[in-house]
Structure formats: C-alpha cells, structure tokens
Design a protein around this motif. Structure first.
Motif, PDB file in Angstrom:
ATOM      1  N   TYR B  78       2.100  -6.109  -2.558  1.00  0.00           N
ATOM      2  CA  TYR B  78       2.694  -4.970  -2.711  1.00  0.00           C
ATOM      3  C   TYR B  78       1.780  -3.690  -1.643  1.00  0.00           C
ATOM      4  CZ  TYR B  78       2.594  -0.359  -4.701  1.00  0.00           C
ATOM      5  OH  TYR B  78       2.722   1.253  -4.808  1.00  0.00           O
ATOM      6  N   ARG B  79       0.636  -4.397  -1.781  1.00  0.00           N
ATOM      7  CA  ARG B  79      -0.477  -3.346  -0.978  1.00  0.00           C
ATOM      8  C   ARG B  79      -0.117  -4.061   0.465  1.00  0.00           C
ATOM      9  NH1 ARG B  79      -5.103  -3.272   1.350  1.00  0.00           N
ATOM     10  NH2 ARG B  79      -6.855  -1.664   1.689  1.00  0.00           N
ATOM     11  N   VAL B  82       3.536  -2.168   1.233  1.00  0.00           N
ATOM     12  CA  VAL B  82       2.786  -0.640   1.529  1.00  0.00           C
ATOM     13  C   VAL B  82       2.177  -0.311   3.138  1.00  0.00           C
ATOM     14  CG1 VAL B  82       1.839   1.125   1.162  1.00  0.00           C
ATOM     15  CG2 VAL B  82       3.123  -0.162  -0.869  1.00  0.00           C
ATOM     16  N   LEU B  83       1.524  -1.240   2.850  1.00  0.00           N
ATOM     17  CA  LEU B  83       0.752  -1.700   4.607  1.00  0.00           C
ATOM     18  C   LEU B  83       1.824  -1.714   5.800  1.00  0.00           C
ATOM     19  CD1 LEU B  83      -2.489  -2.240   3.378  1.00  0.00           C
ATOM     20  CD2 LEU B  83      -1.714   0.076   4.381  1.00  0.00           C
ATOM     21  N   GLN B  86       4.509   1.263   6.410  1.00  0.00           N
ATOM     22  CA  GLN B  86       3.689   2.420   6.638  1.00  0.00           C
ATOM     23  C   GLN B  86       2.795   2.215   7.866  1.00  0.00           C
ATOM     24  OE1 GLN B  86       0.191   3.075   4.581  1.00  0.00           O
ATOM     25  NE2 GLN B  86       0.815   4.660   3.188  1.00  0.00           N
ATOM     26  N   ASP B  87       3.201   1.442   8.713  1.00  0.00           N
ATOM     27  CA  ASP B  87       2.705   0.799  10.449  1.00  0.00           C
ATOM     28  C   ASP B  87       3.935   0.805  10.740  1.00  0.00           C
ATOM     29  OD1 ASP B  87      -0.282  -0.022   9.727  1.00  0.00           O
ATOM     30  OD2 ASP B  87       0.392  -1.679   9.788  1.00  0.00           O
ATOM     31  N   ASP B 119      -0.200  10.114  -1.182  1.00  0.00           N
ATOM     32  CA  ASP B 119       1.158  11.115   0.178  1.00  0.00           C
ATOM     33  C   ASP B 119       0.209   9.868   1.146  1.00  0.00           C
ATOM     34  OD1 ASP B 119       3.162  12.655   1.113  1.00  0.00           O
ATOM     35  OD2 ASP B 119       1.698  12.526   2.263  1.00  0.00           O
ATOM     36  N   GLY B 120       1.096   9.059   2.081  1.00  0.00           N
ATOM     37  CA  GLY B 120       0.238   8.624   3.399  1.00  0.00           C
ATOM     38  C   GLY B 120       0.588   9.244   4.032  1.00  0.00           C
ATOM     39  N   THR B 121       1.036  10.237   4.653  1.00  0.00           N
ATOM     40  CA  THR B 121       1.399  11.155   5.749  1.00  0.00           C
ATOM     41  C   THR B 121      -0.019  11.252   6.661  1.00  0.00           C
ATOM     42  OG1 THR B 121       2.781  12.548   4.731  1.00  0.00           O
ATOM     43  CG2 THR B 121       1.787  12.712   7.202  1.00  0.00           C
ATOM     44  N   LEU B 122      -1.465  11.802   5.947  1.00  0.00           N
ATOM     45  CA  LEU B 122      -2.087  12.590   6.700  1.00  0.00           C
ATOM     46  C   LEU B 122      -3.176  10.893   6.939  1.00  0.00           C
ATOM     47  CD1 LEU B 122      -4.151  14.653   4.183  1.00  0.00           C
ATOM     48  CD2 LEU B 122      -3.937  14.922   6.216  1.00  0.00           C
ATOM     49  N   ARG B 123      -3.450   9.593   6.383  1.00  0.00           N
ATOM     50  CA  ARG B 123      -3.523   8.728   7.097  1.00  0.00           C
ATOM     51  C   ARG B 123      -2.701   8.195   7.897  1.00  0.00           C
ATOM     52  NH1 ARG B 123      -2.740   5.634   2.153  1.00  0.00           N
ATOM     53  NH2 ARG B 123      -4.731   5.779   1.279  1.00  0.00           N
TER      54      ARG B 123
END
Lengths: 260, 260
Positions: B78-79, B82-83, B86-87, B119-123
């Motif tokens: 799962y992790r 998600v990563l 996000q990439d 929320d992943g935006t900042l990352r």
C-alpha cells in the motif's frame, strides 16, 4: 431559546479568522471574556482588533476574573486541580449567561485556535446546560465554530505535513511526553509544555519543529535534530518569555525524519 | 523567485475560508488543479465558487489528469503504491510549474481542509524543488496557508472537544485501526477509512462520532455507542455514497465516554 457560540479565532494571526467566524460574531449580542492575567493584554488586544474590524455598530463585552488555579499539582492531583478550576470557572460562566442573555439572546466566547483542542469552553458549557436543565431551566443551544488550530499554524510555518504516508499523528501534552516518546507513533505534536520536556528526551534520530507566538509578529521558529537544537530552543524560549511575560509554544517531534 | 502556494480551503463549507487564504489566492497568477474523477465535479464546483467570490478580475486554472493508482494494494505494498502514485503525480506538477510560471510567477494549489493532514501536496513540491535544484534549476519558494481541517469540522459539528483533560488524541487511518483500538490512547480520530473499519471493532464502552460531507449541505452526522450505531452508519454511508458517487467521512472513537 438562548444560544452560546464558541468561536475559534485562529492561532494568533487576525487573518486566520474564517468567514464563518465573522458571521457568528455578528450574531452575538454579547461577548464573554475571561481575565487571563499576564496573557490578558495581548489576548484582549487581538479580540478587540477582530471585533473592531468585523462587527459593525459596536459590541458589548462582559469580563469575569479567571479563578485561581493550582499549577504545581502533578500526577492525578494535576487532573483534579484542572477539574476543580474548571468547576469554579463554570460557576462564573453560568452567572454571566444567566445575567446577560435574554430569552432569545446570543452570547459568544472567542477562543484561540480551534475550540476542539485543549480548550475547555465547550465542556464547561455542556456542564452548565446540564445543571440548568436539571434544576428546571430550559437550557440553551451550544454551537461550535471551527478555527485554524495552533497545530495547523505550526505545520504551515514549517511547511510540514504532520503525518507520513499512511502514518498516524499523536497530539499530546508535555506532561505525558515526560514518560518518553511513544513507541508506536513516530510523529508527535506536543502542546502545553511549560517544562521544555523535549530537552530531557534521550532519543537520537528525532527532529523537532518548534514554534512560539505562531501567526503573530513575534513568531519564532526553530527546527533541526533534537539533540543539536534543544539547548538553543530552551534559551530562545526563556528569553522570549521573559521579554513578553508569557509564551505559547508547540512543537512536532518526528522520529526517523528522513523517511517519507 | 517563483513561488508555489498550498492553500487550505477548509473542509467543505465555503465559509471555512480564512482571510489569509483569500489574500493568498489574490497573489496567484495561476491555480493548479488535478482531475479527481468522481469527486471532481463537486471539488471543481467548490473551487470555482471560492475563486469567483474572492478573486476579482478573473483567474487562470491549469488542470492535469490524476495518475492511475493501485487502490487494492495492502500492507507495505500500500505504502509503495501511494509513493509510486505520488512520484508520477510529481512529474505532472513539475511540468505544470515549469510550463506555467514565469521567473517571478506565483502558482497555487487549493487543497481540502488543512495542508498538513493527509494531503501530499507539500511533500510533492519539496521533492520537485529538490530535483530542480539538483539539476541546476533555481527552485522556488513554497508557502503553506493553514485551513480548517476536517478533524476540526467534525468536532465542531458534534460540539466536541477531542481531548479529555490532560489527555492525548491520536489521528490515524482506517488501515491502521484494523489492528484494533490503541491501548494507551482513548480518543482516536480516523481518516481515510473506505472499509468502515469501525464496524469490525469488538470494543464495548466506546462512543463513535461520525460525519460525512462535513460543512456541506449534504452533511450527515451519526453518534452514539459504537456497537449500537455501527450498522446504521454502515447503511447510511453506503446509501450516501451510491447517491453522490463519492464520500468523504471521518470519525472520533472515544473509549470510556462518560469520563471528562
């Protein structure tokens, strides 16, 4: 029916205020305040600034002195001291509501940050209403207006996401942190830590993101490896507190900070 | 220097917007959006409403399709999923920033709730900036504007204080809750629980305060003893999700709810 509003006004920046909070402020016939001693002047100044800016045609404020509180208690005595102090505060609130609100009156409390985190106002009001109804009164409606919490303000100031991917975040107090970093949570937000508990943690590979007077012109931020910056934070904090007479600060502890 | 703003717009009520968020929106030359499929229409409608209301003289929006994501992965997969997603998303963001922002341009992302919670935006932006600088670019400034989180909106809707006196609050995900209520925290806020994990918990003496579409005209609230109301929540949730095509919900689990 009478109504009492608990309005979150944000963490210190007047522009943290939401449109919903402004609409709620405009519904209020009277604003209830509590005299907070040293913090009072700044708190009252922010409140006055928000009311002047957003409530046209004047407003009415009723203040009550904050009861004395035993701040030296520890362990279960701490919890008892807080509850005892809240009970006495409840008596003051109940009197203000009874004396100042007409049959359909609307009163409001403006609270720092968000009413749902480490603020006792909603709990006190629920207790007062219960007691009122139990003694034959008709009670009152309670409404809560969410605000920008100091936790959100801390994160924004450091451009942080509090959680890691799929991870948890614990929000806790300095007193609880004294038992050490929790084993199964790697991201811990600490509030109400007057004793700089972070400085006594032995942990390596923990980053700290610390902030004081968040959102105000006095905002101070320090971040870095806990062991490397803890002394600096203790020093900066003591100096700021002496200068202003009070301090409000919060921080995130992040274990294994290199991981996403 | 280019600047990218990440602006929290609150949990669904247009009046959750802060004055700081409005000021930030007015600084932006372009708003970056991501096509969210089923959620898209409502999200885009709220964004459009906020921009129409608060940004005079028109505004520019650039949209990118959201990459596909493996939503069936579990455990460490799962992790990774998600990563990986996000990439790929980072690639789209990087292209938008490179293509749309001039040397001193200001771009903005409007995000639900508060930018610091799930929320992943900042990352993503921090990663894009790092890659840009590593390949000889001059990077860009990142600013975060805090907002009313769905956690604060949930608490306000139920008139709740999340913590008990001196206590901690854990904010976690449905996936992590599947391992059971944590032993040492009695107040647990659960986000991202598409699997109604609460309904499989065996615990007695736990109250649940559940909310969906918080702050919107579709808001639904259910609260009570977990074992007594869990089936109702599962039913109400399934019906609402079918009707609207998507659902966003969150809840607080409170052990020993009679205690202050």
């Amino acid at each position: 029916m009478r109504t009492v509003l608990v309005i979150g006004i944000g963490a210190g920046d007047p522009d943290h205020l939401t449109f919903q909070a402004v609409a709620a402020m405009r519904r209020a016939d009277v604003f209830f305040g509590i005299d907070k001693g040293a913090v009072k002047d700044d708190l009252a100044a922010l409140r006055g600034e928000l009311l002047d800016r957003h409530v046209e045609g004047g407003y009415r404020v009723v203040d009550a002195p904050d009861p004395e509180r035993d701040r030296d208690a520890s362990g279960t005595a701490y919890r008892d001291a807080v509850l005892d102090w809240q009970d006495r505060r409840a008596g003051l609130y109940a009197a203000m509501i009874a004396d100042e609100l007409g049959p359909d009156g609307v009163g409001a409390f403006l609270v720092w940050g968000d009413p749902s985190l480490y603020d006792g106002t909603l709990r006190l009001l629920a207790g007062i209403r219960e007691a009122d109804v139990a003694t034959g009164g008709e009670g009152f409606d309670i409404e809560s207006v969410p605000g920008v919490s100091s936790v959100a303000a801390l994160a924004a100031a450091h451009r942080l996401i509090l959680n890691r991917v799929g991870g948890s975040v614990l929000v806790t107090t300095g007193r609880r942190l004294a038992a050490g970093m929790p084993r199964d949570v790697d991201d811990v937000v600490v509030m109400l830590d007057g004793a700089t508990t972070f400085a006594s943690l032995p942990d390596d590979d923990v980053a700290i993101y610390w902030g004081a007077y968040l959102g105000t012109p006095d905002e101070i931020l320090v971040s870095g490896d806990l062991q490397k910056v803890k002394d600096e934070i203790v020093r900066v904090r003591a100096r700021a507190r002496e200068r202003k007479g009070w301090i409000m600060d919060t921080y995130l502890l992040r274990r294994d900070p290199g991981r996403r």
